[in-house]
Scaffold this active site. Structure first.
Site, PDB file in Angstrom:
ATOM      1  N   CYS A 159      49.540  62.111  80.261  1.00  0.00           N
ATOM      2  CA  CYS A 159      48.968  61.204  81.224  1.00  0.00           C
ATOM      3  C   CYS A 159      47.497  61.377  81.583  1.00  0.00           C
ATOM      4  O   CYS A 159      46.677  60.509  81.308  1.00  0.00           O
ATOM      5  CB  CYS A 159      49.831  61.375  82.454  1.00  0.00           C
ATOM      6  SG  CYS A 159      49.476  60.185  83.624  1.00  0.00           S
ATOM      7  N   HIS A 202      45.863  60.083  89.061  1.00  0.00           N
ATOM      8  CA  HIS A 202      46.121  61.266  88.211  1.00  0.00           C
ATOM      9  C   HIS A 202      44.894  61.774  87.466  1.00  0.00           C
ATOM     10  O   HIS A 202      44.995  62.281  86.345  1.00  0.00           O
ATOM     11  CB  HIS A 202      47.279  60.993  87.220  1.00  0.00           C
ATOM     12  CG  HIS A 202      48.004  62.256  86.866  1.00  0.00           C
ATOM     13  ND1 HIS A 202      48.998  62.323  85.921  1.00  0.00           N
ATOM     14  CD2 HIS A 202      47.860  63.510  87.342  1.00  0.00           C
ATOM     15  CE1 HIS A 202      49.431  63.553  85.822  1.00  0.00           C
ATOM     16  NE2 HIS A 202      48.750  64.301  86.682  1.00  0.00           N
ATOM     17  N   ASP A 218      54.622  56.150  80.647  1.00  0.00           N
ATOM     18  CA  ASP A 218      55.763  56.638  79.851  1.00  0.00           C
ATOM     19  C   ASP A 218      56.601  55.514  79.253  1.00  0.00           C
ATOM     20  O   ASP A 218      57.818  55.638  79.099  1.00  0.00           O
ATOM     21  CB  ASP A 218      56.683  57.546  80.699  1.00  0.00           C
ATOM     22  CG  ASP A 218      56.054  58.881  81.041  1.00  0.00           C
ATOM     23  OD1 ASP A 218      54.878  59.100  80.693  1.00  0.00           O
ATOM     24  OD2 ASP A 218      56.744  59.714  81.666  1.00  0.00           O
ATOM     25  N   LYS A 263      56.563  61.575  74.208  1.00  0.00           N
ATOM     26  CA  LYS A 263      55.549  62.103  75.122  1.00  0.00           C
ATOM     27  C   LYS A 263      55.519  63.642  75.008  1.00  0.00           C
ATOM     28  O   LYS A 263      56.554  64.251  74.733  1.00  0.00           O
ATOM     29  CB  LYS A 263      55.966  61.691  76.539  1.00  0.00           C
ATOM     30  CG  LYS A 263      55.147  62.285  77.646  1.00  0.00           C
ATOM     31  CD  LYS A 263      55.771  61.977  79.005  1.00  0.00           C
ATOM     32  CE  LYS A 263      54.870  62.520  80.105  1.00  0.00           C
ATOM     33  NZ  LYS A 263      55.404  62.279  81.437  1.00  0.00           N
TER      34      LYS A 263
END
Ligand SMILES: *[C@@H]1O[C@H](CO)[C@@H](O)[C@H](O)[C@H]1NC(C)=O
Ligand SMILES: *[C@@H]1O[C@H](CO)[C@@H](O)[C@H](O)[C@H]1NC(C)=O
Ligand SMILES: *[C@@H]1O[C@H](CO)[C@@H](O)[C@H](O)[C@H]1NC(C)=O
Ligand SMILES: *[C@@H]1O[C@H](CO)[C@@H](O)[C@H](O)[C@H]1NC(C)=O
Ligand SMILES: *[C@@H]1O[C@H](CO)[C@@H](O)[C@H](O)[C@H]1NC(C)=O
Length: 486
Positions: A71, A127, A34, A292
């Site tokens: 992400c 992730h 981010d 984002k």
């Protein structure tokens, strides 16, 4: 006959591996979380990132480095060279209670590097799913892993809450590790990197994938970093700026360690953010449009650079188009290997290192048919033109950094169906900040890009975005987010 052939292949591969050993660079692949376009010192005088600035200016600043708007999809692209819309990961992110991971039949970057003789290590945020062990880093090509599996967590407590379920998420390889509770994770990551570097056998090439926790929310930073920004009155932005400088310190300390161990001259450093900054969480992409979770440029065009071993032309800004899917084949090529060809990524190594033309003239920002959309329905770039079809994502505005005001309210525009079938067209060369929608003026260009988008759409697989399951509840696993439920 078959045995004979196998022997010949074996000998050839040994020769190849030895040959490669002699010239493969060490590779440090840093992914910031981010981190926005306007959050770096070389673009914004209000932020201090001396280490990043030096590396970027000595190396090559990548002006058109694109990623996915969130992400998991970006990370999947980095590791596999595949677009998320072809692997089912196009819709938002992988939550800790979804039975999803990056498809296990895809080849990961560290698996390819291991074949070239690399030691492969990972520090930070995964992730890419953890519902079974086969999904996790040490099963996908990493010799070691130190970090967490989920989307985000408390920098000190190492806990993440999802749908009211709280779990601890930190591991040293496969084992849960509570040793760092109370320590700001950024310091732990530096310490681990220094340990790996000092223990590395230098006759082998070293690959360190370092997807840092910084600078994702929660907004937490040790006071000494916050105190560097007393002039910033907005508390969130002040702390966020401190988080950025703490991240920069990791990079400074790791490069120092590489120097101390005689590895620096032989190291290629690649740095990129996973997606744009998140203005509601004090990141900033101004003057780019959006954030984002949006397919405007602010969500998808990120701060990135390369530095070090193998670069022939340095100290300049590379203007060629790059996409997240290009990193895997590009890094394999830099390592002296032969990149896979059945992937979306393009090997850009020679282009970047010599300042040559990009091998890419188009890419897909995202294609997602699963409404309600969050990251945006569909967008494509061809040459200088960008076509957005339908809802573009949660944050359609332009958000200057909050400096003096305490109010950081940013209006989210949730999906409501009213933008279905709308088109927006931008010429990014003339209008990189997406102020002038040309779709009415240039219907032929819209038609051409729509056709192109339809071709890509044929290759799309349905999003793998199942409902939450209680099977992952950390209560079933002694309070840890743990594999074993898919
Ligand atoms: C730096 O801060 C000043 C003072 O608030 C502001 O005017 C300027 O726009 C900021 N610079 C950037 C690049 O955001
Ligand atoms: C992986 O498996 C999926 C689903 O079975 C299949 O569609 C895809 O082609 C496979 N990909 C590779 C690279 O083997
Ligand atoms: C970097 O190293 C310096 C000097 O040892 C230390 O004070 C600082 O805390 C380190 N920073 C990080 C983020 O590890
Ligand atoms: C380092 O690696 C080389 C090549 O794999 C090996 O021959 C050597 O024994 C190793 N050195 C140590 C100290 O492990
Ligand atoms: C969008 O297009 C589809 C297919 O042509 C149609 O079914 C739908 O009603 C349209 N939606 C709107 C809001 O116009």
């Amino acid at each position: 006959m078959k045995n004979c052939l196998q022997n010949v292949l074996f000998v050839v591969s040994i020769i190849l591996v030895q040959h490669v050993h002699a010239k493969s660079p060490h590779i440090l692949f840093i992914v910031a979380d981010d981190f926005g376009w306007n959050d770096v010192g070389f673009r914004n005088e209000n932020i201090s990132t001396p280490n990043i600035d030096t590396l970027a200016k000595e190396g090559v600043i990548l002006d058109q480095a694109y990623v996915q708007p969130v992400c998991s999809p970006s990370r999947n692209a980095f590791m596999t060279g595949m677009y998320p819309f072809k692997t089912g990961l196009q819709h938002l992110v992988i939550w800790p209670d979804q039975q999803v991971c990056s498809p296990t039949n895809l080849t990961f970057l560290p698996q390819q590097l291991k074949k070239l003789g690399y030691a492969t290590h990972m520090i930070g945020k995964w992730h890419l799913g953890f519902c079974k062990w086969q999904c996790t880093p040490t099963y996908r090509g990493f010799d070691s892993f130190y970090g967490y599996y989920t989307s985000h967590e408390d920098y000190y407590k190492k806990t993440n809450v999802r749908n009211g379920k709280l779990g601890f998420d930190f591991r040293n390889n496969m084992k849960t590790d509570k040793g760092g509770i109370g320590t700001y994770s950024t310091f732990q990551y530096t310490a681990r990197a220094l340990e790996l570097i000092s223990q590395h056998n230098k006759s082998n090439p070293f690959f360190l994938y370092m997807p840092l926790q910084s600078v994702h929310s929660p907004i937490q930073v040790p006071i000494e970093y916050e105190n560097m920004y007393k002039n910033i009155h907005n508390e969130g932005r002040r702390k966020f700026s401190g988080m950025v400088t703490a991240m920069d310190d990791v990079i400074g300390n790791v490069t120092q360690a590489l120097k101390a161990h005689g590895m620096y001259e032989d190291t290629l450093i690649v740095f990129t953010s996973d997606n744009g900054g998140w203005p509601t969480m004090f990141g900033n992409n101004f003057p780019l449009r959006g954030s984002k979770i949006t397919i405007y440029e602010g969500g998808t065009r990120v701060t990135a650079f390369v530095h070090g071993a193998g670069l022939k032309k340095t100290k300049y800004t590379y203007k060629g188009m790059l996409h997240a899917v290009d990193w895997s084949p590009t890094i394999v090529a830099a390592a002296g290997g032969v990149p896979e060809t059945n992937i979306d990524g393009i090997n850009q190594w020679d282009n970047i290192r010599t300042g040559g033309q990009s091998g890419r003239t188009e890419f897909v920002y995202n294609l997602d048919d699963l409404a309600p959309y969050e990251t945006g329905h569909a967008a494509i770039r061809v040459g200088d033109y960008k076509l957005i079809v339908g809802y573009p994502g949660l944050y359609p505005g332009w958000y200057p950094p909050p400096t003096y005001t305490s109010d950081n309210y940013i209006k989210e525009v949730p999906y409501d169906g009213s933008q279905d079938n709308t088109t927006q067209l931008f010429n990014l060369k003339d209008d990189p900040n997406e102020h002038n929608d040309l779709s009415q003026k240039l219907p032929d260009v819209v038609g051409k890009l729509r056709k192109k988008m339809a071709e890509y759409h044929k290759q799309m697989v349905p999003a793998n975005y199942p409902p939450a399951t209680s099977a992952s509840d950390p209560k079933n696993y002694n309070g840890f987010w743990t594999p074993g439920w898919c």
